[in-house]
Design a protein around this motif. Structure first.
Motif, PDB file in Angstrom:
ATOM      1  N   ALA A   4     -10.418 -15.505  -2.370  1.00 14.77           N
ATOM      2  CA  ALA A   4      -9.289 -15.620  -1.447  1.00 14.77           C
ATOM      3  C   ALA A   4      -8.645 -14.261  -1.205  1.00 14.77           C
ATOM      4  N   LEU A   5      -8.492 -13.484  -2.276  1.00 17.00           N
ATOM      5  CA  LEU A   5      -7.888 -12.163  -2.147  1.00 17.00           C
ATOM      6  C   LEU A   5      -8.796 -11.232  -1.355  1.00 17.00           C
ATOM      7  N   ALA A   6     -10.103 -11.323  -1.606  1.00 17.77           N
ATOM      8  CA  ALA A   6     -11.057 -10.494  -0.871  1.00 17.77           C
ATOM      9  C   ALA A   6     -11.031 -10.829   0.616  1.00 17.77           C
ATOM     10  N   ALA A   7     -10.958 -12.115   0.938  1.00 22.54           N
ATOM     11  CA  ALA A   7     -10.911 -12.534   2.332  1.00 22.54           C
ATOM     12  C   ALA A   7      -9.623 -12.061   3.004  1.00 22.54           C
ATOM     13  N   ALA A   8      -8.503 -12.128   2.261  1.00 19.77           N
ATOM     14  CA  ALA A   8      -7.236 -11.668   2.811  1.00 19.77           C
ATOM     15  C   ALA A   8      -7.289 -10.176   3.114  1.00 19.77           C
ATOM     16  N   MET A 187      -4.160  -4.217  -3.971  1.00 17.69           N
ATOM     17  CA  MET A 187      -4.961  -5.440  -4.061  1.00 17.69           C
ATOM     18  C   MET A 187      -5.729  -5.720  -2.777  1.00 17.69           C
ATOM     19  N   LEU A 188      -5.100  -5.460  -1.622  1.00 17.77           N
ATOM     20  CA  LEU A 188      -5.737  -5.780  -0.345  1.00 17.77           C
ATOM     21  C   LEU A 188      -6.483  -4.595   0.261  1.00 17.77           C
ATOM     22  N   GLY A 189      -6.221  -3.410  -0.264  1.00 23.48           N
ATOM     23  CA  GLY A 189      -6.989  -2.248   0.144  1.00 23.48           C
ATOM     24  C   GLY A 189      -6.727  -1.761   1.553  1.00 23.48           C
ATOM     25  N   TYR A 190      -5.502  -1.896   2.049  1.00 25.35           N
ATOM     26  CA  TYR A 190      -5.221  -1.401   3.389  1.00 25.35           C
ATOM     27  C   TYR A 190      -4.675   0.029   3.335  1.00 25.35           C
ATOM     28  N   SER A 191      -4.616   0.675   4.491  1.00 20.56           N
ATOM     29  CA  SER A 191      -4.308   2.102   4.580  1.00 20.56           C
ATOM     30  C   SER A 191      -2.819   2.382   4.396  1.00 20.56           C
ATOM     31  N   ASP A 192      -2.502   3.665   4.211  1.00 14.94           N
ATOM     32  CA  ASP A 192      -1.101   4.075   4.105  1.00 14.94           C
ATOM     33  C   ASP A 192      -0.353   3.823   5.413  1.00 14.94           C
ATOM     34  N   ALA A 193      -1.066   3.923   6.537  1.00 19.83           N
ATOM     35  CA  ALA A 193      -0.423   3.644   7.826  1.00 19.83           C
ATOM     36  C   ALA A 193       0.011   2.186   7.915  1.00 19.83           C
ATOM     37  N   VAL A 194      -0.834   1.280   7.433  1.00 20.20           N
ATOM     38  CA  VAL A 194      -0.465  -0.132   7.392  1.00 20.20           C
ATOM     39  C   VAL A 194       0.685  -0.342   6.407  1.00 20.20           C
ATOM     40  N   ALA A 195       0.642   0.364   5.269  1.00 19.39           N
ATOM     41  CA  ALA A 195       1.703   0.245   4.264  1.00 19.39           C
ATOM     42  C   ALA A 195       3.048   0.656   4.848  1.00 19.39           C
ATOM     43  N   ALA A 196       3.062   1.746   5.614  1.00 22.68           N
ATOM     44  CA  ALA A 196       4.311   2.189   6.233  1.00 22.68           C
ATOM     45  C   ALA A 196       4.827   1.147   7.218  1.00 22.68           C
ATOM     46  N   SER A 197       3.922   0.564   7.993  1.00 20.50           N
ATOM     47  CA  SER A 197       4.316  -0.472   8.943  1.00 20.50           C
ATOM     48  C   SER A 197       4.784  -1.726   8.212  1.00 20.50           C
ATOM     49  N   MET A 198       4.178  -2.018   7.070  1.00 18.47           N
ATOM     50  CA  MET A 198       4.601  -3.154   6.249  1.00 18.47           C
ATOM     51  C   MET A 198       6.040  -2.987   5.776  1.00 18.47           C
ATOM     52  N   ARG A 199       6.366  -1.790   5.300  1.00 17.77           N
ATOM     53  CA  ARG A 199       7.729  -1.523   4.828  1.00 17.77           C
ATOM     54  C   ARG A 199       8.737  -1.686   5.966  1.00 17.77           C
TER      55      ARG A 199
END
Length: 308
Positions: A4-8, A187-199
């Motif tokens: 489930a985590l890998a799919a996410a 855990m999900l392995g997304y980029s720093d750009a996505v992390a900034a947008s997440m915040r």
């Protein structure tokens, strides 16, 4: 990593290939999602059955309302609140509950939204704070609060924000919410750009108008009020919340005590005799009148100046 985590992670990264904002939009609902509640351990069943169950209703992370199961043991005049962590439940504190009741305390705990028997499927730290406020309105000021893991961070944030607690204990707690966002990214392995947008999305969604919500959700940038004694318990080998987090909390709260353990990990630490004894000692310790001590210090300094 489970399937489930890998799919996410795959879904988030696929969306992020088009835009970091798209990736954040896919990741955001996953951040507050809670796995299927853990069952009550056989060793904890008897204590849970002796509780006086009740409920409080809070707004919930989606502000639609959610019922939260609460539990009370003992009938002493002093109240201790126990706050579980992510994927935890109130019954994890069964040993500490028994010890506190034997010492004459009234003990309160709860299953946060999407945990234990409470409603909902998603939650975040604001829900813990709302439960604290609801319990305080019903029972008055707390003699002490004890929080494990995520519940420890919520306790630090709650007391810093005005919850009336005379003493605080954190066990295996992170120092701030930023660590949790960083771990989620790992855990999900997304980029720093996505992390900034997440915040950015996180701040806009849950804290509209708040210029820096991660500062508000921090036990380091918003330490406890002066005079609130703090005991920080953490295991060197904790694989969920790094031991270094304890040092950050202690450094931000002058006078805090640190109990460092070895070989107990993240959850077994809740039932270790040395930890239970330290918690009881901290809860029982008489409070120091900080204002009186400061006034006496100033008076002595002034007398010294006159004599000179």
């Amino acid at each position: 990593m489970n399937l489930a985590l890998a799919a996410a992670g795959t879904s988030v990264r696929a969306a992020a290939a088009f835009s970091p904002r798209w990736g954040a939009a896919v990741a955001m609902p996953l951040f507050g999602h809670v796995a299927k509640p853990r069952p009550v351990h056989a060793d904890d069943e008897a204590t849970l059955l002796r509780a006086r169950p009740s409920a409080v209703r809070i707004a919930g992370i989606d502000r639609r309302g959610v019922d939260v199961d609460t539990f009370a043991w003992g009938d002493g005049p002093r109240t201790v609140v126990l706050s579980h962590g992510w994927n935890g439940r109130a019954s994890q504190f069964s040993v500490l509950v028994r010890d506190l009741v034997a010492e004459g305390y009234r003990v309160l705990s709860f299953d946060a939204p999407a945990h234990g028997g409470s409603g909902g499927r998603r939650t975040y730290l604001v829900d813990w704070l709302d439960v604290f406020a609801a319990l305080q309105e019903r029972h008055g000021g707390f003699d002490a609060m004890v929080g494990h893991s995520f519940g420890g961070l919520a306790t630090l944030v709650g007391v810093a924000g005005g919850i009336d607690a005379a003493r605080v204990v954190t066990i295996a707690a992170p120092a701030d919410a930023d660590l949790l966002l960083s771990q989620f990214q790992g855990m999900l392995g997304y980029s720093d750009a996505v992390a900034a947008s997440m915040r950015e999305r996180f701040a806009t969604r849950y804290f509209p108008g708040e210029p820096d919500p991660l500062a508000w959700l921090s036990g380091v940038r918003r330490p406890l009020p002066g005079g609130v004694p703090l005991l920080v318990v953490h295991d060197h080998g904790d694989r969920i919340v790094p031991f270094a987090e304890a040092g950050r909390v202690v450094a931000a709260n002058p006078g805090a005590q640190l109990l460092a353990t070895k070989g107990l990990g993240h959850n077994r630490i809740l039932t270790e005799d040395a930890v239970l004894d330290a918690v009881l000692d901290h809860v029982r310790t008489p409070l120091v009148d900080v204002e009186r001590v400061e006034a006496e210090r100033v008076e002595v300094a002034e007398l010294g100046a006159v004599a000179a």
